[in-house]
Design a protein around this motif. Sequence first.
Motif, PDB file in Angstrom:
ATOM      1  N   ALA A   1      28.620 -43.196 -61.654  1.00  0.00           N
ATOM      2  CA  ALA A   1      29.638 -42.344 -61.036  1.00  0.00           C
ATOM      3  C   ALA A   1      29.898 -41.104 -61.887  1.00  0.00           C
ATOM      4  O   ALA A   1      30.100 -39.999 -61.355  1.00  0.00           O
ATOM      5  CB  ALA A   1      30.928 -43.138 -60.841  1.00  0.00           C
ATOM      6  N   GLY A   2      29.889 -41.251 -63.206  1.00  0.00           N
ATOM      7  CA  GLY A   2      30.040 -40.090 -64.072  1.00  0.00           C
ATOM      8  C   GLY A   2      28.897 -39.101 -63.930  1.00  0.00           C
ATOM      9  O   GLY A   2      29.112 -37.876 -63.962  1.00  0.00           O
ATOM     10  N   LEU A   3      27.690 -39.598 -63.763  1.00  0.00           N
ATOM     11  CA  LEU A   3      26.550 -38.695 -63.538  1.00  0.00           C
ATOM     12  C   LEU A   3      26.684 -37.956 -62.214  1.00  0.00           C
ATOM     13  O   LEU A   3      26.309 -36.782 -62.113  1.00  0.00           O
ATOM     14  CB  LEU A   3      25.242 -39.503 -63.568  1.00  0.00           C
ATOM     15  CG  LEU A   3      24.855 -40.105 -64.926  1.00  0.00           C
ATOM     16  CD1 LEU A   3      23.592 -40.950 -64.789  1.00  0.00           C
ATOM     17  CD2 LEU A   3      24.636 -39.007 -65.957  1.00  0.00           C
ATOM     18  N   TYR A   4      27.224 -38.630 -61.206  1.00  0.00           N
ATOM     19  CA  TYR A   4      27.467 -37.946 -59.932  1.00  0.00           C
ATOM     20  C   TYR A   4      28.509 -36.829 -60.102  1.00  0.00           C
ATOM     21  O   TYR A   4      28.396 -35.767 -59.473  1.00  0.00           O
ATOM     22  CB  TYR A   4      27.939 -38.939 -58.869  1.00  0.00           C
ATOM     23  CG  TYR A   4      26.846 -39.820 -58.324  1.00  0.00           C
ATOM     24  CD1 TYR A   4      25.577 -39.318 -58.084  1.00  0.00           C
ATOM     25  CD2 TYR A   4      27.076 -41.161 -58.030  1.00  0.00           C
ATOM     26  CE1 TYR A   4      24.570 -40.109 -57.586  1.00  0.00           C
ATOM     27  CE2 TYR A   4      26.076 -41.964 -57.523  1.00  0.00           C
ATOM     28  CZ  TYR A   4      24.818 -41.432 -57.299  1.00  0.00           C
ATOM     29  OH  TYR A   4      23.831 -42.231 -56.804  1.00  0.00           O
ATOM     30  N   LEU A   5      29.500 -37.078 -60.946  1.00  0.00           N
ATOM     31  CA  LEU A   5      30.492 -36.033 -61.192  1.00  0.00           C
ATOM     32  C   LEU A   5      29.870 -34.826 -61.885  1.00  0.00           C
ATOM     33  O   LEU A   5      30.258 -33.676 -61.610  1.00  0.00           O
ATOM     34  CB  LEU A   5      31.638 -36.592 -62.035  1.00  0.00           C
ATOM     35  CG  LEU A   5      32.635 -37.511 -61.329  1.00  0.00           C
ATOM     36  CD1 LEU A   5      33.665 -38.024 -62.318  1.00  0.00           C
ATOM     37  CD2 LEU A   5      33.312 -36.780 -60.178  1.00  0.00           C
ATOM     38  N   LEU A   6      28.924 -35.066 -62.780  1.00  0.00           N
ATOM     39  CA  LEU A   6      28.246 -33.941 -63.421  1.00  0.00           C
ATOM     40  C   LEU A   6      27.424 -33.125 -62.431  1.00  0.00           C
ATOM     41  O   LEU A   6      27.178 -31.935 -62.660  1.00  0.00           O
ATOM     42  CB  LEU A   6      27.333 -34.451 -64.540  1.00  0.00           C
ATOM     43  CG  LEU A   6      28.032 -35.040 -65.766  1.00  0.00           C
ATOM     44  CD1 LEU A   6      27.007 -35.521 -66.774  1.00  0.00           C
ATOM     45  CD2 LEU A   6      28.965 -34.022 -66.405  1.00  0.00           C
ATOM     46  N   LEU A   7      27.024 -33.742 -61.338  1.00  0.00           N
ATOM     47  CA  LEU A   7      26.280 -33.040 -60.288  1.00  0.00           C
ATOM     48  C   LEU A   7      27.204 -32.433 -59.231  1.00  0.00           C
ATOM     49  O   LEU A   7      26.726 -31.990 -58.178  1.00  0.00           O
ATOM     50  CB  LEU A   7      25.297 -33.997 -59.614  1.00  0.00           C
ATOM     51  CG  LEU A   7      24.179 -34.542 -60.500  1.00  0.00           C
ATOM     52  CD1 LEU A   7      23.365 -35.594 -59.755  1.00  0.00           C
ATOM     53  CD2 LEU A   7      23.264 -33.412 -60.958  1.00  0.00           C
ATOM     54  N   ASN A   8      28.514 -32.417 -59.490  1.00  0.00           N
ATOM     55  CA  ASN A   8      29.507 -31.883 -58.546  1.00  0.00           C
ATOM     56  C   ASN A   8      29.531 -32.639 -57.228  1.00  0.00           C
ATOM     57  O   ASN A   8      29.871 -32.079 -56.187  1.00  0.00           O
ATOM     58  CB  ASN A   8      29.269 -30.385 -58.285  1.00  0.00           C
ATOM     59  CG  ASN A   8      29.508 -29.545 -59.522  1.00  0.00           C
ATOM     60  OD1 ASN A   8      30.378 -29.859 -60.336  1.00  0.00           O
ATOM     61  ND2 ASN A   8      28.721 -28.492 -59.682  1.00  0.00           N
ATOM     62  N   ALA A   9      29.160 -33.920 -57.286  1.00  0.00           N
ATOM     63  CA  ALA A   9      29.207 -34.775 -56.095  1.00  0.00           C
ATOM     64  C   ALA A   9      30.411 -35.710 -56.234  1.00  0.00           C
ATOM     65  O   ALA A   9      30.265 -36.910 -56.516  1.00  0.00           O
ATOM     66  CB  ALA A   9      27.908 -35.553 -55.936  1.00  0.00           C
ATOM     67  N   SER A  10      31.587 -35.162 -56.059  1.00  0.00           N
ATOM     68  CA  SER A  10      32.807 -35.942 -56.284  1.00  0.00           C
ATOM     69  C   SER A  10      32.987 -37.045 -55.256  1.00  0.00           C
ATOM     70  O   SER A  10      33.442 -38.147 -55.589  1.00  0.00           O
ATOM     71  CB  SER A  10      34.022 -35.006 -56.263  1.00  0.00           C
ATOM     72  OG  SER A  10      34.084 -34.306 -55.031  1.00  0.00           O
ATOM     73  N   PHE A  11      32.617 -36.774 -54.005  1.00  0.00           N
ATOM     74  CA  PHE A  11      32.775 -37.808 -52.976  1.00  0.00           C
ATOM     75  C   PHE A  11      31.842 -38.977 -53.240  1.00  0.00           C
ATOM     76  O   PHE A  11      32.242 -40.143 -53.105  1.00  0.00           O
ATOM     77  CB  PHE A  11      32.496 -37.218 -51.589  1.00  0.00           C
ATOM     78  CG  PHE A  11      32.571 -38.239 -50.484  1.00  0.00           C
ATOM     79  CD1 PHE A  11      33.797 -38.644 -49.986  1.00  0.00           C
ATOM     80  CD2 PHE A  11      31.420 -38.780 -49.947  1.00  0.00           C
ATOM     81  CE1 PHE A  11      33.873 -39.588 -48.975  1.00  0.00           C
ATOM     82  CE2 PHE A  11      31.486 -39.722 -48.940  1.00  0.00           C
ATOM     83  CZ  PHE A  11      32.709 -40.129 -48.454  1.00  0.00           C
ATOM     84  N   VAL A  12      30.606 -38.700 -53.622  1.00  0.00           N
ATOM     85  CA  VAL A  12      29.657 -39.784 -53.918  1.00  0.00           C
ATOM     86  C   VAL A  12      30.126 -40.574 -55.140  1.00  0.00           C
ATOM     87  O   VAL A  12      29.988 -41.795 -55.191  1.00  0.00           O
ATOM     88  CB  VAL A  12      28.247 -39.210 -54.129  1.00  0.00           C
ATOM     89  CG1 VAL A  12      27.247 -40.322 -54.390  1.00  0.00           C
ATOM     90  CG2 VAL A  12      27.814 -38.404 -52.917  1.00  0.00           C
ATOM     91  N   ALA A  13      30.703 -39.891 -56.129  1.00  0.00           N
ATOM     92  CA  ALA A  13      31.227 -40.588 -57.307  1.00  0.00           C
ATOM     93  C   ALA A  13      32.389 -41.504 -56.934  1.00  0.00           C
ATOM     94  O   ALA A  13      32.474 -42.645 -57.405  1.00  0.00           O
ATOM     95  CB  ALA A  13      31.664 -39.574 -58.355  1.00  0.00           C
ATOM     96  N   ALA A  14      33.291 -41.003 -56.088  1.00  0.00           N
ATOM     97  CA  ALA A  14      34.404 -41.848 -55.643  1.00  0.00           C
ATOM     98  C   ALA A  14      33.913 -43.032 -54.819  1.00  0.00           C
ATOM     99  O   ALA A  14      34.415 -44.161 -54.977  1.00  0.00           O
ATOM    100  CB  ALA A  14      35.386 -41.007 -54.834  1.00  0.00           C
ATOM    101  N   ALA A  15      32.918 -42.805 -53.957  1.00  0.00           N
ATOM    102  CA  ALA A  15      32.350 -43.910 -53.183  1.00  0.00           C
ATOM    103  C   ALA A  15      31.649 -44.913 -54.090  1.00  0.00           C
ATOM    104  O   ALA A  15      31.694 -46.128 -53.849  1.00  0.00           O
ATOM    105  CB  ALA A  15      31.367 -43.362 -52.146  1.00  0.00           C
ATOM    106  N   GLN A  16      31.004 -44.419 -55.150  1.00  0.00           N
ATOM    107  CA  GLN A  16      30.361 -45.310 -56.124  1.00  0.00           C
ATOM    108  C   GLN A  16      31.388 -46.233 -56.780  1.00  0.00           C
ATOM    109  O   GLN A  16      31.161 -47.440 -56.920  1.00  0.00           O
ATOM    110  CB  GLN A  16      29.652 -44.470 -57.185  1.00  0.00           C
ATOM    111  CG  GLN A  16      29.093 -45.242 -58.359  1.00  0.00           C
ATOM    112  CD  GLN A  16      27.796 -45.928 -58.047  1.00  0.00           C
ATOM    113  OE1 GLN A  16      27.144 -45.607 -57.060  1.00  0.00           O
ATOM    114  NE2 GLN A  16      27.411 -46.873 -58.873  1.00  0.00           N
TER     115      GLN A  16
END
Length: 209
Positions: free
Chosen positions: A47-62
């Motif tokens: 989820a932290g890696l998704y946040l680094l990619l500016n994918a906040s929704f995918v990180a929250a879903a993770q």
Amino acid sequence: MTIASTTQQICFLVLSATLVFGSLGVVLLPNIVYSAFLLGGVFLSVAGLYLLLNASFVAAAQVLVYVGAVNVLILFAIMLVNKQETLAAIPGLLLRRILSGAVCAGLFLLLVRVAFTTDWALPGPEPIGDEATIRIGEHLFSDYLLPFELASVLLLMAMIGAIVLARRDVFSSDVITGEPADQGLIEKARTPLLLDTNAQSQPMLENTP
């Protein structure tokens, strides 16, 4: 190199190291409870890696789906399973380990090859901002509706499997008193079976005239 890019690289290295070592702990640790907790740490690192990619929704879903549902379901299954059951010996265990190691090594080499041969400097799609969540919802309930429903059925099957594994065979009557096994009998206070009854009855016999 700016402070923002340096911070991003440091965060990426820390999350990557946590992901790699956590994954190794999940596979190699003999304690399955520790493995389950480390699996939650691995999901959080992703989820932290998704946040680094500016994918906040995918990180929250993770975090919500994998950490809050899948990992908790795994922990419930581990806690409910009777660990005192003796497991039978697995035939051909050495051959299975060799085959599994060969498959894992092949996948690792394939990933390394893809990582070093892919041109990662290609320009990506233009960011669409807040409309990304709307687009994901539209695709999730239209193009990917069948995988979404299959995932929910899979989670339901896993929960039912955990309940079946945790089920205990209950006698219809108490083995000591012969009383019917109901909720009152379960909640009834009684002397522990491991208590030495001879030591309790001896003082009573001495006090009797």
